[in-house]
Design a protein around this motif. Sequence first.
Motif, short mmCIF file in Angstrom:
data_model
loop_
_atom_site.label_atom_id
_atom_site.label_comp_id
_atom_site.label_asym_id
_atom_site.label_seq_id
_atom_site.Cartn_x
_atom_site.Cartn_y
_atom_site.Cartn_z
N TYR A 42 0.89 -1.19 -0.39
CA TYR A 42 -0.06 0.47 -0.38
C TYR A 42 1.12 1.12 0.20
N THR A 47 -5.36 -8.52 0.83
CA THR A 47 -4.54 -8.42 -0.29
C THR A 47 -3.97 -9.84 -1.33
N HIS A 98 1.50 -9.80 -0.60
CA HIS A 98 1.89 -8.50 0.22
C HIS A 98 3.02 -9.67 0.87
N GLN A 127 -5.99 -12.92 -4.48
CA GLN A 127 -6.61 -11.70 -3.29
C GLN A 127 -6.67 -12.21 -1.87
#
Length: 630
Positions: A145, A181, A185, A248
Amino acid sequence: MPESPSLLTRVASRAAAHLEDADEFVDRLASHGPRALAHLQTLYGERDDFGEVACDIFDVAISAASQRPLALQERDRRREADPRWYLRKDLVGAWCYVDRFAGTLLGLLDHLEYLDELSVSYLHLMPPFARPDGANDGGYAVSDYRSIHPPLGTIDDLRSVAASLHDRGISLAIDFVFNHTADDHPWALAAQAGSRTDLDCFLTFATEAETLEYQPWLRPIFPDEKPGSFIWNATLERWVWSTFHNYQWDLNYRNPEVFRRMLGEMLFLANAGVDILRLDAVPFVWKEAGTTCEGLPQAHTVIRAFNAIVRIATPAMIFKSEAIVHPDEVRSYLGTAGADARESELAYHPLLMVELWEALATSHTHLLRRSMLERFAIPPATGWVNYVRSHDDIGWGFADEDAEALHIDPNPHRNYLNDFYWGRTEQSWSRGVAFQVNPATGDARMCGTTASLAGLEQAMLHNDQKAIDLAVRRIILLHGIAIATPGSPLLNLGDELGNLNDPSYLYDAGLTADSRWLHRPRFDWERSARRHDPATIEGRLHGAISRMLRLRTKISEFCAGTPYRPRDVGNDHLYVVDVGPSIVVAGNFAATPQTFDAGDTPLRDLLSGATTAGPTELEPYGIRWFSSAG
Ligand code: OTU
């Protein structure tokens, strides 16, 4: 909540120790801290270590406040002095994919004039963050992010874009993809490398039997990809909760560490200059066995807790929620009346969007009218985001009850609408395609650009001037109603030029499985060059849409909160609605002229300047904004 006063006192003294000037923080803590704490208590109050958990969460807020750039602190003050800023008539949004509109983040700065022409006062960028190579759901799988997808630029570029937009009076909106995420990630990678703390940030299960405590109640979102919501991960040797694409992974908000970490990411974006945070996929963030795991009370509490803390640490930022669910559920994310229930300040208005398309296909407005009569009302100090087309598919999310009250059988009607927009019925002008057809549930959605769904592509293929004219009128009609609906309009950049479907995604391995790319074409700057020539399609569309956007920024009735009352005028092709005491918006959803009785008092047509009274003809797909105020 016996410990709360002492806990907030502890937070205040930690703030005093860490902030150069803690007064503002402490004041805001006094106003919003009790609410933030109460929400955290609802979520995590049963834990023995709740006091520590809450302090750690408030520490994130203190740390963000300590890093808040001076210009943004100034913005905080201005917005606290003008708390209704996001409800005003001049809030006009536009959204784009950075690469498809401008190449790079800094490239956006070359197009500020273009945004000015459309009266844009906030620019919404689809997620520009680091994402996996190959399929990444257009950036909705976030690998980090705090960093930008390298071809688009850097996080410093994002900061400087925000600052340049702010200088021009434009706010920045960005997605906060906080339900999941990407599977690459760092937290997901650490989990796979054996970190228990990181594993606990996700929802994983040792056996398939455990997933079955949830699975039977869950709605498959992308059934083309997998039948359920869980995937087997061979490295973890566990089942991983994955509501959307396999890459995801859903986050586990039952774990306060997830709340704390994601708050850090959220406030980082606020400190980069984000003004409006689009909360992606809000219904899904809390899971409970034996429920649909959508829209649970705790999902609302998570958002309310985030909101209360934002008011303390970075108050210039607000939330815009995205929920594509039953219309009453959609508006529930706007909270309820009363400061304690502040949740999202803005919400997408998918009901208006689907009902516009529904009325266009049927040329009847009764379901549109009833939907708005029954489900338009929202709490004070919140606003609808009114749009014609988003980057997602369109699913027919009207309320079954509203259809049934009009003797419309909801599911056959949905099938009819899909067939119409997929171009399968004889009268159809549309060139849409199917999305996620689920034979098990009968659910199906559709894709296509505004122009291609409205008939422009088919008309151009046949070089049929009359059909082109009708398609252009349809596009202007839908925009004319969305722009004149109280709240704020959100323009899909490219719709003002009549962007057509782009089938090139079929040849891109990372995109081909997802037909939503059909309606995400590159912005066509060559076509935009014709926008000032009224003899062209681009000129007609851009001229009408930019004029309506400009005009709406001057009409106070269009701000959020104005009463909105559709009228029954005895002609179901017409959609006529009173907006406040003196504005009447009238649209003709038929391909033939229809007569509207303007009544005895002369009405001024705000779009053309003409005055009318008595029977007034609306041309095919005509749109009028009348004022009785002279
Ligand atoms: C959102 O949409 C985004 O808008 C999509 O582009 C993403 O693919 C998705 O989340 C995952 O991040 O199901 O069909 O009720 O319906 O959030 C689109 C909310 C979606 C969901 C909605 C979701």
